[in-house]
Scaffold this motif. Structure first.
Motif, PDB file in Angstrom:
ATOM      1  N   ASP A  17       2.515  -8.008  -8.404  1.00 49.12           N
ATOM      2  CA  ASP A  17       2.308  -8.418  -9.795  1.00 49.12           C
ATOM      3  C   ASP A  17       0.997  -7.860 -10.339  1.00 49.12           C
ATOM      4  OD1 ASP A  17       4.723  -9.761  -9.825  1.00 49.12           O
ATOM      5  OD2 ASP A  17       3.825 -11.764  -9.593  1.00 49.12           O
ATOM      6  N   ALA A  18      -0.041  -7.828  -9.498  1.00 49.80           N
ATOM      7  CA  ALA A  18      -1.331  -7.281  -9.926  1.00 49.80           C
ATOM      8  C   ALA A  18      -1.210  -5.781 -10.216  1.00 49.80           C
ATOM      9  CB  ALA A  18      -2.396  -7.536  -8.860  1.00 49.80           C
ATOM     10  N   TYR A  19      -0.461  -5.047  -9.365  1.00 47.92           N
ATOM     11  CA  TYR A  19      -0.248  -3.623  -9.610  1.00 47.92           C
ATOM     12  C   TYR A  19       0.582  -3.412 -10.877  1.00 47.92           C
ATOM     13  CZ  TYR A  19      -2.179  -2.340  -5.078  1.00 47.92           C
ATOM     14  OH  TYR A  19      -3.023  -2.138  -4.015  1.00 47.92           O
ATOM     15  N   GLU A  20       1.579  -4.262 -11.082  1.00 50.57           N
ATOM     16  CA  GLU A  20       2.398  -4.167 -12.288  1.00 50.57           C
ATOM     17  C   GLU A  20       1.529  -4.354 -13.535  1.00 50.57           C
ATOM     18  OE1 GLU A  20       6.444  -6.060 -14.172  1.00 50.57           O
ATOM     19  OE2 GLU A  20       5.014  -7.436 -13.221  1.00 50.57           O
ATOM     20  N   ASP A  21       0.636  -5.338 -13.512  1.00 45.93           N
ATOM     21  CA  ASP A  21      -0.247  -5.574 -14.650  1.00 45.93           C
ATOM     22  C   ASP A  21      -1.100  -4.350 -14.947  1.00 45.93           C
ATOM     23  OD1 ASP A  21       0.756  -8.142 -14.951  1.00 45.93           O
ATOM     24  OD2 ASP A  21      -0.931  -9.106 -13.923  1.00 45.93           O
ATOM     25  N   LEU A  22      -1.659  -3.728 -13.895  1.00 46.39           N
ATOM     26  CA  LEU A  22      -2.471  -2.521 -14.084  1.00 46.39           C
ATOM     27  C   LEU A  22      -1.646  -1.382 -14.682  1.00 46.39           C
ATOM     28  CD1 LEU A  22      -4.501  -2.498 -10.745  1.00 46.39           C
ATOM     29  CD2 LEU A  22      -5.395  -2.953 -13.036  1.00 46.39           C
ATOM     30  N   ILE A  24       1.172  -1.608 -16.491  1.00 41.56           N
ATOM     31  CA  ILE A  24       1.531  -1.915 -17.879  1.00 41.56           C
ATOM     32  C   ILE A  24       0.321  -1.735 -18.802  1.00 41.56           C
ATOM     33  CG2 ILE A  24       2.248  -3.777 -19.438  1.00 41.56           C
ATOM     34  CD1 ILE A  24       4.108  -4.729 -17.156  1.00 41.56           C
ATOM     35  N   GLU A  25      -0.857  -2.138 -18.359  1.00 38.94           N
ATOM     36  CA  GLU A  25      -2.070  -1.939 -19.163  1.00 38.94           C
ATOM     37  C   GLU A  25      -2.330  -0.451 -19.397  1.00 38.94           C
ATOM     38  OE1 GLU A  25      -5.182  -4.011 -17.075  1.00 38.94           O
ATOM     39  OE2 GLU A  25      -4.237  -5.962 -17.429  1.00 38.94           O
ATOM     40  N   THR A  35       0.182  -4.821 -24.261  1.00 40.53           N
ATOM     41  CA  THR A  35       1.057  -5.092 -23.116  1.00 40.53           C
ATOM     42  C   THR A  35       2.298  -5.877 -23.518  1.00 40.53           C
ATOM     43  OG1 THR A  35      -0.234  -7.040 -22.521  1.00 40.53           O
ATOM     44  CG2 THR A  35      -0.817  -4.971 -21.428  1.00 40.53           C
ATOM     45  N   ASP A  36       2.190  -6.752 -24.508  1.00 46.54           N
ATOM     46  CA  ASP A  36       3.371  -7.494 -24.958  1.00 46.54           C
ATOM     47  C   ASP A  36       4.437  -6.560 -25.507  1.00 46.54           C
ATOM     48  OD1 ASP A  36       2.292  -9.949 -24.221  1.00 46.54           O
ATOM     49  OD2 ASP A  36       1.415 -10.313 -26.202  1.00 46.54           O
ATOM     50  N   LYS A  39       6.098  -4.744 -22.556  1.00 45.14           N
ATOM     51  CA  LYS A  39       7.022  -5.632 -21.843  1.00 45.14           C
ATOM     52  C   LYS A  39       8.293  -5.886 -22.638  1.00 45.14           C
ATOM     53  CE  LYS A  39       3.423  -7.975 -19.205  1.00 45.14           C
ATOM     54  NZ  LYS A  39       2.692  -9.229 -18.987  1.00 45.14           N
TER      55      LYS A  39
END
Length: 116
Positions: A17-22, A24-25, A35-36, A39
């Motif tokens: 999840d942390a890698y996904e956040d990076l 997407i950012e 990011t919204d 997504k």
């Protein structure tokens, strides 16, 4: 982590999840959005074609296979679905082959000779 335990799965999921956040950012920054928006509107990890990605604004251009040896060569789709080959300089100036030859004859000749 041990993926056969609930604790291990939770740890792996948190890392992913942390890698996904990076990721997407980074996409949001590159696309000039948030990011919204990514997504909600950017395929949510599914596979799509380059043509569909171009039409939806996910990418700016489709690289030409035949021009892949030349740095900066791009193939852009026009509104009619035709392709347009262009050379992009570091300054983001877009030139076609004739403009490159006229403005930079030495570079044009060098690239042509390398291609041959």
């Amino acid at each position: 982590p041990d993926a056969s335990t609930e604790e291990g799965v939770a740890q792996i999921r948190a890392e992913l999840d942390a890698y996904e956040d990076l990721f997407i950012e980074a996409i949001a920054a590159g696309r000039g959005t948030n990011t919204d928006d990514i997504k909600a509107n950017y395929e949510q990890g599914s596979v799509t074609t380059a043509r569909n990605a171009l039409k939806s604004g996910m990418i700016d251009a489709i690289a030409s296979q035949s021009g892949s040896a030349l740095a900066g060569t791009q193939t852009n789709l026009t509104a009619q679905g035709e392709t347009e080959h262009q050379l992009t300089a570091n300054s983001e100036e877009i030139m076609n082959k004739a403009e490159l030859q006229a403005k930079h004859p030495e570079l044009y000749a060098e690239i042509k000779n390398e291609g041959i």
